[in-house]
Design a protein around this motif. Structure first.
Motif, PDB file in Angstrom:
ATOM      1  N   ASP A   1      -2.100  -3.814  -0.348  1.00  0.00           N
ATOM      2  CA  ASP A   1      -0.938  -3.466  -1.176  1.00  0.00           C
ATOM      3  C   ASP A   1      -1.001  -4.069  -2.573  1.00  0.00           C
TER       4      ASP A   1
ATOM      5  N   LYS B   1       0.452  -6.822  -8.399  1.00  0.00           N
ATOM      6  CA  LYS B   1      -0.399  -6.312  -9.478  1.00  0.00           C
ATOM      7  C   LYS B   1      -0.954  -7.472 -10.303  1.00  0.00           C
TER       8      LYS B   1
ATOM      9  N   ARG C   1      10.406  -3.097   2.853  1.00  0.00           N
ATOM     10  CA  ARG C   1      11.297  -2.445   1.885  1.00  0.00           C
ATOM     11  C   ARG C   1      12.335  -1.582   2.583  1.00  0.00           C
TER      12      ARG C   1
ATOM     13  N   ARG D   1       8.284   3.683  -9.842  1.00  0.00           N
ATOM     14  CA  ARG D   1       7.207   2.840 -10.380  1.00  0.00           C
ATOM     15  C   ARG D   1       5.931   3.016  -9.572  1.00  0.00           C
TER      16      ARG D   1
ATOM     17  N   HIS E   1       3.287 -10.425   0.530  1.00  0.00           N
ATOM     18  CA  HIS E   1       3.053  -9.588  -0.636  1.00  0.00           C
ATOM     19  C   HIS E   1       3.777 -10.102  -1.874  1.00  0.00           C
ATOM     20  N   ARG E   2       3.518 -11.369  -2.193  1.00  0.00           N
ATOM     21  CA  ARG E   2       4.047 -11.975  -3.401  1.00  0.00           C
ATOM     22  C   ARG E   2       2.911 -12.684  -4.123  1.00  0.00           C
TER      23      ARG E   2
ATOM     24  N   ALA F   1       7.161 -11.222   2.596  1.00  0.00           N
ATOM     25  CA  ALA F   1       8.024 -10.538   1.638  1.00  0.00           C
ATOM     26  C   ALA F   1       8.911  -9.511   2.315  1.00  0.00           C
TER      27      ALA F   1
ATOM     28  N   TYR G   1      -0.655  -2.779  -5.372  1.00  0.00           N
ATOM     29  CA  TYR G   1       0.338  -2.250  -6.318  1.00  0.00           C
ATOM     30  C   TYR G   1       1.760  -2.351  -5.756  1.00  0.00           C
ATOM     31  N   TRP G   2       1.944  -3.118  -4.696  1.00  0.00           N
ATOM     32  CA  TRP G   2       3.224  -3.174  -3.982  1.00  0.00           C
ATOM     33  C   TRP G   2       4.366  -3.676  -4.855  1.00  0.00           C
ATOM     34  N   SER G   3       4.066  -4.574  -5.780  1.00  0.00           N
ATOM     35  CA  SER G   3       5.075  -5.170  -6.649  1.00  0.00           C
ATOM     36  C   SER G   3       4.390  -5.649  -7.916  1.00  0.00           C
ATOM     37  N   SER G   4       5.195  -6.039  -8.895  1.00  0.00           N
ATOM     38  CA  SER G   4       4.609  -6.589 -10.120  1.00  0.00           C
ATOM     39  C   SER G   4       3.835  -7.862  -9.817  1.00  0.00           C
TER      40      SER G   4
END
Length: 258
Positions: free
Chosen positions: A211, A219, A69, A2, A185-186, A66, A213-216
């Motif tokens: 970040d 975004k 990863r 993704r 990052h949420r 968050a 684009y780090w997660s939906s």
């Protein structure tokens, strides 16, 4: 996959210098984003990074964000944090140039980690006050050691949960000139911290969101920030987004190659 797809779309959308028609963004792109000069601070901070990448000290962690990863352990070696959590030189040096260009007097960084990006910000504006927030006491201690090693005395490190420490710190400030949002990052925390910072922002303030684009969730947060009525210009550099409030400028959103 993704993230790779998002990056490909970003590269297809991103424009270069000749495609920028806003004088403000053109100047920013030419003199800050793609500045190729060198500064002593670059060498100092990157020399410190090299040492941290060899540091085998094991730290017990309190992770309020968050998380990482790639590393899920409750303990990490300093060298692993430096390798996976610290901002790469390219983006730390962009923060340096942004602070050097806009000359903020009050800087907030939401998320200290080992303090490399903090050090870039503080070195760029040694007459400014830098407030940086870290939730893990053991990481905060290493960051303090790093600031001392670099001789940076204009940093105030605030320990604790950002949900508890941000509002009291902002309440003490007359205004906020520059903020780097790298604390969680949420979607919900990012929007909460963004709205909190807005209470002290002014037309010349600059926000950097990490970040995007780090997660939906990130975004979604970036899209909502772009739509916010107080936001006038944004610049998407893929890994970070720049936010401006210059009311004399039309509302515009740029995706620039970086």
């Amino acid at each position: 996959m993704r993230l790779a797809a998002d990056y490909l779309l970003y590269r297809l959308r991103a424009i270069k210098l000749h495609g920028v028609h806003s004088p403000f963004v053109f100047d920013l792109f030419n003199h800050v984003i793609h500045h190729t000069g060198d500064y002593l601070a670059y060498h100092n901070v990157e020399s410190l990074r090299d040492k941290l990448l060899q540091d085998n000290r094991q730290l017990s962690l309190t992770d309020l964000g968050a998380g990482s990863r790639s590393i899920k352990s409750k303990t990490r070696k300093v060298k692993d944090i430096a390798a996976t959590s610290a901002k790469p030189a390219k983006y730390g040096q962009l923060l340096f140039r942004l602070a050097n260009y806009f000359q903020p007097q009050t800087i907030l960084e939401l998320g200290t980690s080992l303090g490399l990006s903090t050090s870039y910000l503080a070195a760029a504006r040694q007459n400014a006050q830098v407030y940086t927030f870290e939730g893990c006491p053991n990481i905060a201690q290493v960051a303090r050691e790093n600031f001392k090693q670099l001789g940076l005395t204009n940093i105030r490190l605030v320990e604790g949960n950002l949900d508890d420490t941000l509002a009291p710190t902002l309440a003490k400030l007359e205004q906020l000139d520059f903020a780097f949002l790298d604390g969680n990052h949420r979607y919900e925390p990012t929007m909460r911290y963004f709205e909190a910072c807005l209470t002290k922002c002014h037309e010349g303030s600059v926000l950097v969101v990490d970040d995007i684009y780090w997660s939906s969730g990130m975004k979604r947060a970036w899209a909502e920030i772009k739509r916010h009525p107080h936001v006038r210009q944004t610049v998407d550099l893929y890994f970070v987004g720049l936010v401006f409030f210059r009311q004399q400028q039309p509302k515009e959103h740029f995706t620039l190659a970086f």
